[in-house]
Write an enzyme that holds these catalytic residues in place. Sequence first.
Site, PDB file in Angstrom:
ATOM      1  N   ASP A   9      28.141  29.182  33.553  1.00 54.91           N
ATOM      2  CA  ASP A   9      28.053  30.296  32.615  1.00 54.91           C
ATOM      3  C   ASP A   9      26.841  30.038  31.713  1.00 54.91           C
ATOM      4  O   ASP A   9      26.390  28.890  31.577  1.00 54.91           O
ATOM      5  CB  ASP A   9      29.340  30.361  31.792  1.00 54.91           C
ATOM      6  N   LEU A  10      26.328  31.077  31.077  1.00 51.90           N
ATOM      7  CA  LEU A  10      25.167  30.909  30.210  1.00 51.90           C
ATOM      8  C   LEU A  10      25.544  30.827  28.733  1.00 51.90           C
ATOM      9  O   LEU A  10      25.580  29.754  28.154  1.00 51.90           O
ATOM     10  CB  LEU A  10      24.158  32.051  30.450  1.00 51.90           C
ATOM     11  N   ASP A  11      25.831  31.967  28.119  1.00 48.85           N
ATOM     12  CA  ASP A  11      26.054  32.003  26.671  1.00 48.85           C
ATOM     13  C   ASP A  11      27.280  31.196  26.268  1.00 48.85           C
ATOM     14  O   ASP A  11      28.377  31.374  26.814  1.00 48.85           O
ATOM     15  CB  ASP A  11      26.213  33.456  26.203  1.00 48.85           C
ATOM     16  N   ASP A 223      33.181  28.929  28.825  1.00 48.77           N
ATOM     17  CA  ASP A 223      33.691  28.834  27.453  1.00 48.77           C
ATOM     18  C   ASP A 223      34.588  29.990  27.037  1.00 48.77           C
ATOM     19  O   ASP A 223      35.180  29.951  25.952  1.00 48.77           O
ATOM     20  CB  ASP A 223      32.524  28.757  26.460  1.00 48.77           C
TER      21      ASP A 223
END
Length: 272
Positions: A9-11, A223
């Site tokens: 995942d990124l953010d 997250d």
Amino acid sequence: MSYRVIALDLDGTLLDHQKKILPESLAVLNEARRQGVKVIIVTGRHHVAIHPFYQALDLDTPAICCNGTYLYDYLGKKVLKSNPMTLDSVTSMIDKLRGSDIQHLMYVDNAMLYNAQTESIKRTLNWSESLPVAQRPTIEFVEDYSHVMHDYDSIWKFAVSSPDLDQLNQVIHEIETDLDLDCEWSWVDQVDVGRKGNSKGQRLKEWVESQGMTMKDVVAFGDNFNDLSMLTTAGLGVAMGNAVDEIKQQAALVTRINTEPGIAEVIRKYVL
């Protein structure tokens, strides 16, 4: 080597608060790739908004975008597989949100559309302006989504947000009940709305199996709730230290927060 795929995942996960990739993460991911491990981005973002990260990682894998709505081939500049919203559901979403205080974006073919200059949009536009021209996402203002919705081949998702979480929760409940769409929290004050059945986990599983592997071969990092489908089906699902408690409880492992080199530590211990 225990795992053959690293899904990120990124953010809130790979990216720190300044939307940067930690040097420790870059180094270990490059090392993993040299050893034959596949690295794939699995994000809620539109593909036009992940250029700097994809290029920094120097990837050759496709990206899973908009929470599994589509698989995008950066090298070929094309969508490989997708499951966009139907025009009926888009019309219903527009009607549901019309006149509402809820902020919302509509993600289409190769652009993100907005109809109000909110603080969140201003931040996104400022971030875009900070990038080299070739990496800037296409973000366009439209007066009314209903006037342009037929101009696009695909509408991937809506991103709805509000600082009033009670109001946001109420609207999301109505969308899930009345419109039969999937709603997944992707940030503390943002919910992504898309076609039912799409998820990061399902699209990742599909791609992994196309590579001759299974989800047991995957270590996944995330997250938030839109990451849960891949964290609970991966061979090793890793929640960030800044993840919401419900995600930490369901992940196999919890690492450090996204501003610290927890991703690098997990990869060195379990992959390399």
